[in-house]
Scaffold this active site. Structure first.
Site, mmCIF file in Angstrom:
data_model
loop_
_atom_site.group_PDB
_atom_site.id
_atom_site.type_symbol
_atom_site.label_atom_id
_atom_site.label_comp_id
_atom_site.label_asym_id
_atom_site.label_seq_id
_atom_site.Cartn_x
_atom_site.Cartn_y
_atom_site.Cartn_z
ATOM 1 N N TRP A 127 36.680 55.180 29.774
ATOM 2 C CA TRP A 127 37.184 53.936 30.341
ATOM 3 C C TRP A 127 36.752 52.816 29.002
ATOM 4 O O TRP A 127 35.620 52.671 28.788
ATOM 5 C CB TRP A 127 36.370 53.585 31.490
ATOM 6 C CG TRP A 127 36.806 52.041 31.985
ATOM 7 C CD1 TRP A 127 38.102 51.839 32.352
ATOM 8 C CD2 TRP A 127 36.116 51.289 32.412
ATOM 9 N NE1 TRP A 127 38.209 50.449 32.961
ATOM 10 C CE2 TRP A 127 36.830 50.195 33.036
ATOM 11 C CE3 TRP A 127 34.514 50.924 32.462
ATOM 12 C CZ2 TRP A 127 36.383 48.959 33.808
ATOM 13 C CZ3 TRP A 127 34.121 49.688 33.162
ATOM 14 C CH2 TRP A 127 34.888 48.786 33.628
ATOM 15 N N ASP A 208 28.747 57.258 35.941
ATOM 16 C CA ASP A 208 29.579 56.258 36.640
ATOM 17 C C ASP A 208 30.397 56.835 37.648
ATOM 18 O O ASP A 208 31.115 57.743 37.357
ATOM 19 C CB ASP A 208 30.428 55.824 35.251
ATOM 20 C CG ASP A 208 31.261 54.669 35.707
ATOM 21 O OD1 ASP A 208 31.147 54.161 37.072
ATOM 22 O OD2 ASP A 208 32.008 54.117 34.818
ATOM 23 N N ALA A 210 33.162 55.895 40.135
ATOM 24 C CA ALA A 210 33.890 54.815 40.780
ATOM 25 C C ALA A 210 35.109 55.205 41.852
ATOM 26 O O ALA A 210 35.767 54.308 42.435
ATOM 27 C CB ALA A 210 34.416 53.952 39.485
ATOM 28 N N LYS A 243 37.352 50.706 44.803
ATOM 29 C CA LYS A 243 38.489 51.674 45.065
ATOM 30 C C LYS A 243 38.590 52.047 46.442
ATOM 31 O O LYS A 243 39.231 52.134 47.078
ATOM 32 C CB LYS A 243 38.535 52.689 43.971
ATOM 33 C CG LYS A 243 39.482 52.348 42.731
ATOM 34 C CD LYS A 243 38.499 51.410 41.775
ATOM 35 C CE LYS A 243 39.221 51.222 40.357
ATOM 36 N NZ LYS A 243 38.224 50.431 39.422
HETATM 37 C C1 LMR Z 1 41.004 50.570 35.458
HETATM 38 O O1 LMR Z 1 40.449 51.470 34.725
HETATM 39 O O2 LMR Z 1 42.060 50.265 35.519
HETATM 40 C C2 LMR Z 1 39.934 50.046 36.536
HETATM 41 O O3 LMR Z 1 38.722 50.401 36.501
HETATM 42 C C3 LMR Z 1 40.336 48.481 36.609
HETATM 43 C C4 LMR Z 1 39.503 47.911 35.285
HETATM 44 O O4 LMR Z 1 38.915 46.870 35.508
HETATM 45 O O5 LMR Z 1 39.809 48.144 34.285
#
Ligand code: LMR
Length: 394
Positions: A127, A208, A210, A243
């Site tokens: 991410w 993590d 999520a 989520k």
């Molecule tokens: C994403 O990866 O799109 C989500 O986790 C939202 C974000 O805050 O980036």
């Protein structure tokens, strides 16, 4: 003084939201930010959340401060949801945080406070905000191989070889389930190998999680996290409710620090509470309270689990439909990985140029690394996307 500020790079995911909104074309398709959408394109308030909000409105008689760790009942309920009985409660320190991102940030800060020179191993890719926060905090990061561009699955040999270079005092950041951005995940046997490497190297895992409930199911998605925490002396787990409870803007998350040596728990708890106090003082309570009410009430919990399962199955259905449509149009199985991936995202595995072409010529918005939010599709738009992918020559 502010004239000395430098322009900051735009967040690639959030930038897309704006681009999509200002595109006047009918029929544009938003596969950008990771937000669940139903078949009508809405991100609904989940039924159990609405019900809990009604009850809360009727019964809440104060909004006085909670504690620096948030309401302990929230911590207990979330620990049960994420970790089950994998480790004794006495070995877990936990604080509520503003969303999963807040938990990630506090986890990094705790690592830095304990060991400023710690290296954080991050999957390549991960991410983008993991990287951005680490950079902001001035922490060293080491990418480990993760995604196999050829198969769009996990490059497991590369991953293991790279994780073996971690040492005691380093941190290995893992995605508990539903890897973001790729959608490619480790199987149970592969998790066992990762655990063995963590035990050999002595590196500390940070997980993590999520998207619990978006992959194989609520309990199934927590299985790897539970196994890791039970197998190592220390671990950090950052959990998000954004989520799976659909409460994105309420900023609801929990950071857990687990130590097999229970005499460390009080110290960990103190460090986490201190970090909360320094960064924002008390964590937000509204979303956390709703989550606590739902998890502790049989009827609300059953309804929430039902709706979450509907969400999970709808994404799985879209994956299957997209893979089948692409197989039909391409006459090949090369997109079969889309049905194997789990969670909200899949990395299509194409170039930034092709991603730009999909956007400019077909109004399809995905992140530049070709991450697609599968939940941004519906039964009608799947064939449109499949045709756009083939038309672009991907
Ligand atoms: C994403 O990866 O799109 C989500 O986790 C939202 C974000 O805050 O980036």
């Amino acid at each position: 003084m502010f004239e000395t500020l430098q322009a900051q790079p735009a967040d690639k995911i959030l930038e897309l939201i704006q681009m999509y909104r200002s595109d006047p074309r009918e029929g544009k398709i938003d596969l950008g930010v990771g937000v669940y959408k139903d078949a009508t394109g809405l991100t609904p308030v989940m039924r159990a959340i609405k019900d809990a909000e009604h009850q809360l409105w009727e019964t809440q008689d104060t909004k006085v401060y909670t504690g620096l760790a948030g309401d302990p009942a929230f911590g207990d309920a979330m620990i049960d949801l994420v970790l089950g009985d994998a480790v004794p409660r006495g070995s877990i320190a936990a604080v509520a945080t503003p969303g999963g991102t807040g938990a990630v940030r506090q986890a990094f800060e705790m690592i830095r406070m304990a060991r400023p020179e710690a290296r954080v191993f991050v999957s390549n890719p991960t991410w983008p905000n993991h990287l951005s926060i680490l950079k902001y905090l001035g922490m060293e990061m080491v990418p480990y191989r993760y995604f196999d561009e050829a198969t769009c699955g996990v490059d497991f040999d590369g991953l293991i070889a790279d994780l073996k270079t971690a040492q005691k005092g380093d941190v290995v950041l893992l995605h508990g389930c539903c890897h973001n951005p790729t959608g490619a995940n480790l199987n149970a046997a592969q998790w066992d190998e990762v655990i063995a490497v963590l035990q050999q190297t002595g590196a500390t895992p940070m997980i993590d999680i999520a998207y619990q409930g978006f992959g194989e199911g609520l309990v199934e998605d927590a299985a790897a996290t539970r196994k890791v925490v039970a197998s190592v002396p220390e671990c950090l787990v950052a959990a998000s409710c954004s989520k799976n409870f659909g409460i994105y803007r309420e900023r609801t998350g929990l950071l857990m620090a687990i130590s097999a040596d229970q005499s460390a728990t009080a110290l960990n708890q103190g460090a986490l509470a201190y970090l909360n106090r320094q960064n924002f003082s008390f964590p937000p309570d509204h979303g956390a309270r709703l989550v606590t009410m739902i998890l502790n009430d049989e009827a609300l919990r059953a309804d929430w689990q039902d709706e979450l399962e509907e969400v999970r199955l709808s994404m799985l259905g879209l994956r299957t439909q997209l893979a089948a449509e692409l197989q039909r149009l391409s006459g090949s199985d090369r997109f079969g990985f889309l049905a194997q991936h789990r969670g909200m995202f899949s990395r299509l595995g194409t170039t930034p140029e092709m991603v730009a072409k999909l956007r400019t010529e077909h109004g399809v918005y995905m992140v530049g690394d070709s991450r697609m939010n599968i939940a941004g599709l519906n039964a009608e738009t799947v064939p449109v996307l499949a045709k756009a992918i083939i038309d672009c020559g991907i």
